[in-house]
Design an enzyme around this catalytic site. Structure first.
Site, PDB file in Angstrom:
ATOM      1  N   ASN A   1      -6.614  -2.705   2.010  1.00 27.36           N
ATOM      2  CA  ASN A   1      -6.580  -4.173   2.087  1.00 27.36           C
ATOM      3  C   ASN A   1      -7.996  -4.686   2.308  1.00 27.36           C
ATOM      4  O   ASN A   1      -8.780  -4.070   3.038  1.00 27.36           O
ATOM      5  CB  ASN A   1      -5.736  -4.654   3.283  1.00 27.36           C
ATOM      6  CG  ASN A   1      -4.255  -4.587   3.016  1.00 27.36           C
ATOM      7  OD1 ASN A   1      -3.823  -4.408   1.885  1.00 27.36           O
ATOM      8  ND2 ASN A   1      -3.466  -4.749   4.076  1.00 27.36           N
TER       9      ASN A   1
ATOM     10  N   ARG B   1       0.814  -1.210   0.000  1.00 25.48           N
ATOM     11  CA  ARG B   1       0.000   0.000   0.000  1.00 25.48           C
ATOM     12  C   ARG B   1       0.861   1.280   0.000  1.00 25.48           C
ATOM     13  O   ARG B   1       0.552   2.225  -0.740  1.00 25.48           O
ATOM     14  CB  ARG B   1      -0.975  -0.023   1.186  1.00 25.48           C
ATOM     15  CG  ARG B   1      -2.116  -1.004   0.986  1.00 25.48           C
ATOM     16  CD  ARG B   1      -2.992  -1.102   2.216  1.00 25.48           C
ATOM     17  NE  ARG B   1      -2.240  -1.541   3.386  1.00 25.48           N
ATOM     18  CZ  ARG B   1      -2.689  -1.502   4.636  1.00 25.48           C
ATOM     19  NH1 ARG B   1      -3.901  -1.027   4.874  1.00 25.48           N
ATOM     20  NH2 ARG B   1      -1.946  -1.928   5.633  1.00 25.48           N
TER      21      ARG B   1
END
Length: 789
Positions: free
Chosen positions: A44, A26
């Site tokens: 996520n 990320r």
């Protein structure tokens, strides 16, 4: 930021599946979005990572290219699904909170060795984590062994009991920090701590350094200690201390099987062993397996570390604690001494590795003089992986830490979720859905309740992590395997039995994505045959749907069943009786002269009455027989071997001692290939080989010479059998699998001969050729059979 001239705004929703959680993915996405001037979000979820990005077509194309070409080091993308959605006209790009969903496709990264950035901090006196044994970031550290559930967030790991201090929390929440959402992130103020348990007392000193120095001084003085690692406890001692190594063998009840070693760096490994470029790469990889290396002459390691072997199993440090220990241990030794520690699994022989602290204190107390432990719990035990370079390629002997639970991609869709239970020895299980096969970490030999419990716990954990509810269960045909009994007792209604050696070959087919039939050579010690015999040298035509057995080794009685596996001299006597009849007792070689005639008289009666003497075609048992004829294992003429495969391993070791002059000779022992009348099946008759070996023994030829010649002959026999089968079938691809192909000399000889016959040769590369790879083959066959219904 790249300049963007395209004024047309577009928005894309991107779903990414693969190893993309807990690996800095990320922050990578965030950085790329900023770089290309994109807005949107990333989060996520239970399926992987979801991204929405908005910007110009040019910027979006550049962003997609970065996804393919510039991933973080531990990330792996299996699939990218992109769709266009309506623009939202945001002004920023953000990392959103994780989301749960009904279906889970997220993958968990394996545990990974300490990265270079963390190592620099670990040994930097100015760094706030200087000397902290739990330093990590998104590029390294524990994953699989601490994860309890997905999505992979801190509250679903064993780190949930350690609230981050303000400084760690700032790092954790900084999208451009390499510790952004590093779930095990911690420091000396807020994270786990080590302690030393010494004879009933837990000792914690003011500094970790003091504790480490106390421990290495004990190791240098000959102590045996338990040391908590990522996936369980190791038993450690000074590998150059002969007495300490022998004490460890006695306490652990491990009489002969080699111990693994840990050394501080590649330079130390090169002072013990020959290390090729490929082996150096494997040793230093972020997965850090144990690598089998050829010992140098006059290697200083105590002979008891690897008795009767000319190899050592070496690994480099893979946790911060290991690095601290090895560096301190070097300073505790006399100048010029090498820092080499035995680092073997923390268990008694045949038991699973200890990983829970209370259990470790109970089970390891009789073995160790103290325990270096910590208050960070291990959720899932996981042994070290073991590998070597064979025939120019990496080969697994044990696939575990550093690799599990990374899935093996399949070239076909599974028709429904499956559970394959594997075999009895070196067990792994395999769960699969979609195009992914999740082969478990190494479970071990299913010979006791503790290992069976570990097997069941592992299955439950994998089912939960990867949201797999099996609709069919797959098992080996052997009715007495505990894994088979587990499957048959399971509530899963659809049960599929798979022949052992077909599963071995199918594991190769599944790895390489092969759909067409091949010639399969499955060679091992024991596998339940479709005729009730004990198979173990089977040459077949096979695809995932089925197989046809076209050649096999001559059946010989396995006198006493399992006892013949434990006592190789029984196989030697059975082969001699097969070749010479009862007159073999008069054959003038040391084996027959030392044979206990009273014992043999009883066994001969068992054999003649077919009492507990099933026929076997096992190549592993032929290796046992030849080893016993040559007096191997040494000192165990009519006793039990000390571990599975010991006789065959020692035979291989002896063969590698053959001089270059011997190896240049091409003389082979004779053999026959007898076609069964009215059938396409050939029996590989090694009676002439046994006669010739007896003659060589009588002529006084050396053990290495005979052992080497035997290996070359078996390679030629198998290659010739494949050549004859090609004449029948037209097939030109050969798949090799089974535990016998852990023998590097045999595998290299056989591949050379097959390639000389212009065969395309395939071997296991993602799973072991031994029974640790069976579960993958079982899964692949079951899927093919279900698709065909």
């Amino acid at each position: 930021m790249d300049s963007v001239t395209d004024p047309v705004l577009q928005r894309q929703r991107i779903l990414i599946q693969g190893i993309v959680q807990g690996v800095g993915f990320r922050p990578f996405i965030y950085g790329q979005a900023l770089h290309y001037g994109l807005v949107g979000f990333v989060f996520n979820d239970s399926q992987g990572v979801t991204i929405e990005v908005e910007g110009s077509l040019l910027a979006l194309a550049s962003f997609q290219r970065a996804l393919r070409e510039e991933l973080p080091p531990l990330a792996r993308i299996d699939s990218i699904a992109t769709e266009s959605v309506q623009p939202c006209h945001e002004t920023t790009f953000v990392i959103a909170h994780s989301q749960a969903s009904n279906q889970r496709y997220a993958l968990i990264s394996p545990d990974t060795a300490t990265c270079d950035d963390c190592l620099r901090e670990l040994f930097d006196p100015a760094d706030r984590r200087y000397g902290y044994p739990f330093i990590n970031c998104t590029n390294c550290g524990p994953r699989f062994t601490i994860v309890q559930d997905v999505p992979y967030d801190r509250d679903k790991t064993t780190m949930r009991t350690f609230p981050m201090c303000p400084t760690c929390l700032v790092e954790y929440e900084d999208s451009l920090n390499r510790r952004f959402h590093a779930q095990p992130n911690a420091c000396p103020l807020c994270g786990p701590q080590v302690s030393f348990y010494d004879g009933g007392t837990t000792i914690s000193t003011t500094t970790t350094n003091d504790l480490i120095m106390r421990i290495v001084q004990q190791l240098a003085a000959g102590a045996i200690l338990a040391i908590k690692g990522l996936g369980g406890y190791h038993l450690a001692c000074d590998a150059l201390n002969t007495e300490a190594v022998q004490q460890l063998r006695q306490r652990k009840h491990r009489e002969a099987k080699p111990f693994a070693l840990m050394v501080p760096d590649l330079n130390t490994a090169r002072q013990l062993c020959v290390v090729s470029a490929a082996e150096a790469t494997l040793l230093q990889s972020h997965r850090r397996p144990i690598v089998l290396l050829r010992q140098l002459p006059n290697c200083p390691v105590a002979s008891g570390v690897s008795p009767a072997y000319n190899t050592l199993g070496i690994m480099l440090p893979y946790t911060p604690l290991h690095h601290l220990l090895l560096r301190a241990f070097t300073t505790a030794l006399a100048p010029g001494s090498l820092a080499v520690l035995v680092m073997t699994s923390g268990n008694l022989s045949d038991e699973p590795i200890a990983y829970q602290d209370d259990d470790a204190r109970t089970r390891l107390a009789p073995i160790v003089d103290g325990m270096l432990t910590s208050n960070r719990d291990i959720y899932m035990r996981c042994d070290d992986s073991v590998m070597h370079i064979s025939a120019g390629n990496v080969q697994f002997l044990r696939r575990s830490r550093g690799y599990a639970p990374e899935p093996i991609p399949l070239s076909f869709d599974l028709p429904l979720p499956l559970l394959a239970c594997g075999g009895h020895l070196k067990n792994t299980f395999c769960l699969g859905k979609g195009r992914r096969a999740f082969v478990s970490h190494h479970i071990g030999d299913l010979e006791n309740l503790e290992t069976l419990t570990s097997f069941k716990e592992g299955i439950k954990h994998f089912q939960n992590l990867f949201d797999i509810d099996p609709q069919a269960i797959v098992y080996d045909l052997h009715p007495e395997y505990l894994a088979t009994k587990y499957a048959l007792d399971s509530a899963i209604p659809q049960k599929i039995g798979i022949q052992h050696h077909h599963a071995h070959i199918a594991s190769v087919l599944a790895e390489h994505g092969l759909q067409e039939p091949v010639i399969g050579v499955a060679a091992d010690g024991t596998g339940y045959g479709t005729d009730g015999a004990v198979w173990g040298c089977e040459i077949m035509t096979a695809n995932l749907l089925g197989f046809e057995r076209l050649a096999y080794l001559t059946y010989i009685p396995l006198i006493g069943g399992e006892q013949a596996i434990r006592q190789p001299w029984r196989m030697a006597a059975a082969y001699l009786a097969h070749v010479y009849g009862s007159a073999f007792l008069e054959v003038a070689i040391p084996f027959t002269q030392q044979l206990d005639r009273a014992k043999w008289h009883i066994l001969a009666q068992m054999m003649s009455s077919h009492l507990n003497s099933p026929p076997t075609s096992s190549l592993g048992r032929l290796f046992d027989a030849v080893a016993a004829l040559l007096g191997l294992p040494q000192g165990l003429a009519q006793s039990n071997v000390l571990y599975e495969g010991q006789a065959a391993v020692e035979l291989e070791m002896q063969a590698t001692y053959a001089t270059d002059a011997m190896q240049e000779e091409t003389e082979l022992y004779p053999f026959l290939m007898d076609r069964i009348e009215g059938q396409m099946t050939t029996v590989l008759n090694v009676a002439p080989l046994i006669r010739a070996i007896v003659n060589d023994i009588q002529q006084g030829r050396t053990v290495p010479k005979i052992a080497y010649r035997f290996h070359c002959t078996i390679a030629e026999l198998l290659a010739q059998a494949c050549h004859e089968i090609r004449k029948q079938t037209g097939l030109s691809s050969v798949a090799l699998s089974g535990g016998v192909f852990q023998n590097r000399l045999l595998l290299e000889q056989l591949i050379t001969r097959l390639e000389a016959f212009s065969f395309q040769v395939y071997t296991n590369r993602r799973v072991p050729p031994n029974d640790g790879g069976l579960s993958l083959g079982q899964l692949a066959i079951a899927a093919a059979q279900l698709r065909a219904i």
